[in-house]
Design a protein around this motif. Structure first.
Motif, PDB file in Angstrom:
ATOM      1  N   LYS A 114      38.660  29.096  39.444  1.00  0.00           N
ATOM      2  CA  LYS A 114      37.348  29.122  38.791  1.00  0.00           C
ATOM      3  C   LYS A 114      36.660  30.472  38.981  1.00  0.00           C
ATOM      4  O   LYS A 114      35.983  30.959  38.076  1.00  0.00           O
ATOM      5  N   ARG A 115      36.873  31.086  40.131  1.00  0.00           N
ATOM      6  CA  ARG A 115      36.306  32.416  40.365  1.00  0.00           C
ATOM      7  C   ARG A 115      36.997  33.445  39.481  1.00  0.00           C
ATOM      8  O   ARG A 115      36.346  34.311  38.886  1.00  0.00           O
ATOM      9  N   VAL A 116      38.313  33.338  39.385  1.00  0.00           N
ATOM     10  CA  VAL A 116      39.058  34.256  38.513  1.00  0.00           C
ATOM     11  C   VAL A 116      38.605  34.078  37.069  1.00  0.00           C
ATOM     12  O   VAL A 116      38.384  35.058  36.350  1.00  0.00           O
ATOM     13  N   GLU A 120      33.244  42.545  46.907  1.00  0.00           N
ATOM     14  CA  GLU A 120      34.507  41.798  46.858  1.00  0.00           C
ATOM     15  C   GLU A 120      34.874  41.439  45.415  1.00  0.00           C
ATOM     16  O   GLU A 120      36.040  41.532  45.026  1.00  0.00           O
ATOM     17  N   ASN A 121      33.877  41.055  44.645  1.00  0.00           N
ATOM     18  CA  ASN A 121      34.131  40.713  43.243  1.00  0.00           C
ATOM     19  C   ASN A 121      34.622  41.920  42.454  1.00  0.00           C
ATOM     20  O   ASN A 121      35.516  41.809  41.623  1.00  0.00           O
ATOM     21  N   LEU A 122      34.029  43.089  42.704  1.00  0.00           N
ATOM     22  CA  LEU A 122      34.470  44.297  41.997  1.00  0.00           C
ATOM     23  C   LEU A 122      35.909  44.656  42.366  1.00  0.00           C
ATOM     24  O   LEU A 122      36.698  45.065  41.504  1.00  0.00           O
ATOM     25  N   LEU A 176      47.819  36.625  41.925  1.00  0.00           N
ATOM     26  CA  LEU A 176      46.965  37.002  43.056  1.00  0.00           C
ATOM     27  C   LEU A 176      47.381  36.261  44.321  1.00  0.00           C
ATOM     28  O   LEU A 176      47.413  36.838  45.409  1.00  0.00           O
ATOM     29  N   ARG A 177      47.716  34.985  44.191  1.00  0.00           N
ATOM     30  CA  ARG A 177      48.155  34.210  45.356  1.00  0.00           C
ATOM     31  C   ARG A 177      49.500  34.704  45.868  1.00  0.00           C
ATOM     32  O   ARG A 177      49.747  34.703  47.071  1.00  0.00           O
ATOM     33  N   ARG A 178      50.396  35.120  44.946  1.00  0.00           N
ATOM     34  CA  ARG A 178      51.682  35.690  45.390  1.00  0.00           C
ATOM     35  C   ARG A 178      51.464  36.971  46.179  1.00  0.00           C
ATOM     36  O   ARG A 178      52.223  37.293  47.078  1.00  0.00           O
ATOM     37  N   ARG A 179      50.427  37.695  45.822  1.00  0.00           N
ATOM     38  CA  ARG A 179      50.113  38.946  46.523  1.00  0.00           C
ATOM     39  C   ARG A 179      49.333  38.693  47.821  1.00  0.00           C
ATOM     40  O   ARG A 179      48.898  39.645  48.464  1.00  0.00           O
ATOM     41  N   GLY A 180      49.112  37.427  48.159  1.00  0.00           N
ATOM     42  CA  GLY A 180      48.443  37.099  49.406  1.00  0.00           C
ATOM     43  C   GLY A 180      46.940  36.998  49.307  1.00  0.00           C
ATOM     44  O   GLY A 180      46.249  36.923  50.316  1.00  0.00           O
ATOM     45  N   GLY A 222      46.711  34.954  31.233  1.00  0.00           N
ATOM     46  CA  GLY A 222      45.385  34.358  31.295  1.00  0.00           C
ATOM     47  C   GLY A 222      45.058  33.963  32.728  1.00  0.00           C
ATOM     48  O   GLY A 222      45.692  34.405  33.682  1.00  0.00           O
ATOM     49  N   VAL A 223      44.072  33.094  32.861  1.00  0.00           N
ATOM     50  CA  VAL A 223      43.577  32.701  34.179  1.00  0.00           C
ATOM     51  C   VAL A 223      44.665  32.084  35.066  1.00  0.00           C
ATOM     52  O   VAL A 223      44.813  32.496  36.224  1.00  0.00           O
ATOM     53  N   PRO A 224      45.459  31.116  34.583  1.00  0.00           N
ATOM     54  CA  PRO A 224      46.440  30.509  35.490  1.00  0.00           C
ATOM     55  C   PRO A 224      47.472  31.498  36.030  1.00  0.00           C
ATOM     56  O   PRO A 224      47.784  31.492  37.225  1.00  0.00           O
TER      57      PRO A 224
END
Length: 126
Positions: free
Chosen positions: A64-66, A26-28, A54-58, A46-48
């Protein structure tokens, strides 16, 4: 079984091996998505912003993981540094102020020689 490790801890670690492999896959996949988003932003996000995209893409993912995955894979956003500029322009034709103290800051009594830089103080004239 390694010495110095509790038997229950060893078997718990061994049982979680499959879950670790799934998480790594999943991480890969997530790193691939992060890379696609990062490259599409001309390597500026950057991260934010990557997390928001990613959230817009569902994809429900924690920032923190990102951040951890981007750090581990050397993916970094580019931030513009804001430079402070003076709002006033120096008058090149004006004569410089006379140096009355001549780098001698000793005073016989308090308040006789006062020196400072007040160019940062905002005024109505600019």
């Amino acid at each position: 079984m390694p010495s110095g490790v509790a038997r229950s801890s060893y078997y718990a670690w061994e049982a979680s091996e499959q879950a670790r492999k799934v998480r790594e896959r999943e991480n890969l996949a997530l790193v691939h998505e992060i890379t696609v988003i990062h490259v599409a932003s001309t390597k500026t996000h950057g991260v934010p912003r990557v997390t928001a995209e990613l959230r817009r893409r569902g994809r429900l993912v924690n920032h923190k993981r990102v951040e951890r995955l981007m750090r581990e894979h050397g993916i970094a956003g580019h931030s513009r540094r804001t430079r402070r500029r003076s709002l006033t322009r120096a008058d090149r034709k004006a004569a410089p102020a006379p140096n009355l103290i001549k780098r001698d800051f000793t005073a016989l009594a308090p308040g006789l020689r006062v020196a400072g830089d007040i160019t940062y103080v905002p005024t109505a004239e600019g």
